[in-house]
Write an enzyme that holds these catalytic residues in place. Structure first.
Site, PDB file in Angstrom:
ATOM      1  N   ASP A 122     -42.306  11.682 -48.278  1.00  0.00           N
ATOM      2  CA  ASP A 122     -42.756  11.465 -49.659  1.00  0.00           C
ATOM      3  C   ASP A 122     -43.785  12.492 -50.132  1.00  0.00           C
ATOM      4  OD1 ASP A 122     -42.251   9.966 -51.962  1.00  0.00           O
ATOM      5  OD2 ASP A 122     -44.032   8.733 -51.692  1.00  0.00           O
ATOM      6  N   ASP A 162     -35.018   9.953 -50.639  1.00  0.00           N
ATOM      7  CA  ASP A 162     -35.849  10.928 -51.374  1.00  0.00           C
ATOM      8  C   ASP A 162     -36.066  12.247 -50.632  1.00  0.00           C
ATOM      9  OD1 ASP A 162     -36.098   9.048 -53.359  1.00  0.00           O
ATOM     10  OD2 ASP A 162     -38.187   8.545 -52.929  1.00  0.00           O
ATOM     11  N   ASP A 303     -43.364  -0.421 -55.202  1.00  0.00           N
ATOM     12  CA  ASP A 303     -43.079   1.014 -55.189  1.00  0.00           C
ATOM     13  C   ASP A 303     -44.329   1.832 -54.896  1.00  0.00           C
ATOM     14  OD1 ASP A 303     -40.349   0.749 -55.856  1.00  0.00           O
ATOM     15  OD2 ASP A 303     -40.827   0.629 -57.992  1.00  0.00           O
TER      16      ASP A 303
END
Length: 328
Positions: A122, A162, A303
């Site tokens: 991330d 991601d 989230d």
């Protein structure tokens, strides 16, 4: 003496025959399992994990009746289990996967896991963390060993959500591609269907996303891509995006996350947008490109620390109540 030699020889022959029969039996069993392997499709039902955060929240005596009802309902829904090094470290992850495989047998279901421990995961955002490269190699190796220990179970692996879609902004495309190649090599096996991160329709234009995926060199080694993971885009938009990616990537397949897209997107807001709903159950839709829809992001988990939410991945009772308000 000759009789003794004869008897010893006979025993050796019998032992050799037994060993040969065992080898043939193992080969036949392996061949049967390989031939019986089928990719995910419409009506695929995945495990509802008994140790999910929703299941734990359902037993929280301090929860309000509405919070308890939402958690209980979500705990019963087939949902992907996220393997992270923070919750399932290298010395525990094998047992976790083995337990999930046992649940799959008991529920006559497929096993769906998201592998989420990439180095620099991330890129320092809400879900920052991950392992160093050597630890990541060991961790994914343990995961792969446990998955291969259950050849009779259909396994769906969502590999590093991601990771590819973020690679250009993180400036780490080459490193990430290398880590993903290591993970694929460690994880693949009989009846194991791996899907790489494919972003979603409102993130990268399709040509750009196809280029990022192609640059990993992995598209021929996996089943396809996972779309809309942890996002809220309309299912129809993701189907169109899946078909466009497939055309550019030689016919690759896709799965689509519908866990929280029941009310569609909230503009460009992706971090705990208000007013969202759970989407259609996994296994509801599919076609020649989209193998199936799945619940990948567990509804009720934050989230990140935005729009009133707790840290990423933390159970958030208020979100669970809101997401399930029209379903339970």
């Amino acid at each position: 003496m000759p009789r003794v030699v004869f008897l010893v020889g006979a025993v050796v022959v019998v032992v050799a025959l037994i060993a040969a029969i065992a080898v043939v039996g193992n080969l036949v069993s392996s061949l049967f399992q390989t031939l019986a392997a089928r990719p995910p499709a419409v009506d695929t039902r995945i495990v509802a994990p008994d140790e999910s955060k929703a299941a734990k929240a359902a037993g929280d005596a301090s929860a309000t009746p509405e919070e308890s009802a939402a958690a209980t309902w979500l705990a019963a829904q087939p949902t992907t289990y996220w393997l992270t090094p923070e919750i399932d470290p290298v010395d525990e992850v094998w047992d976790r996967v083995a337990h999930l495989a046992s649940e799959a047998r008991d529920q006559d279901a497929a096993l769906s896991v998201a592998v989420y421990g990439l180095p620099d995961r991330d890129c320092g955002n809400h879900s920052a963390g991950g392992l160093d490269p050597d630890a990541y190699r060991d961790w994914t190796s343990r995961i792969g060993d446990a998955l291969r220990n259950a050849p009779d179970v259909q396994k769906i692996v969502i590999l590093e959500p991601d990771s590819i879609a973020l690679s250009s902004s993180c400036g780490s495309q080459g490193d990430r591609a290398s880590y993903l190649r290591t993970a694929v090599e460690n994880i693949r096996g009989t009846n194991t269907w791996i899907y790489l991160d494919g972003g979603h329709s409102a993130w990268h234009p399709v040509d750009e996303m196809a280029s990022l995926i192609s640059a990993t060199g992995l598209i021929g080694d996996v089943r396809g891509v996972a779309l809309n993971v942890s996002n809220y885009q309309d299912t129809a938009a993701e189907f169109a995006y899946a078909h466009a990616l497939s055309e550019r990537l030689g016919g690759t397949h896709a799965v689509i996350d519908t866990s929280r897209n029941g009310a569609g997107p909230a503009g460009s807001e992706w971090c705990n947008p208000a007013g969202r709903l759970v989407g259609p159950a996994g296994g509801s839709f599919g076609d020649g490109v989209v193998d199936t829809t799945l619940w990948i992001k567990p509804p009720g988990e934050s989230d990140g620390e935005c729009n009133g939410g707790p840290p990423a991945g933390t159970w958030w009772p208020a979100a669970a109540v809101e997401l399930t308000r029209e379903s339970r």
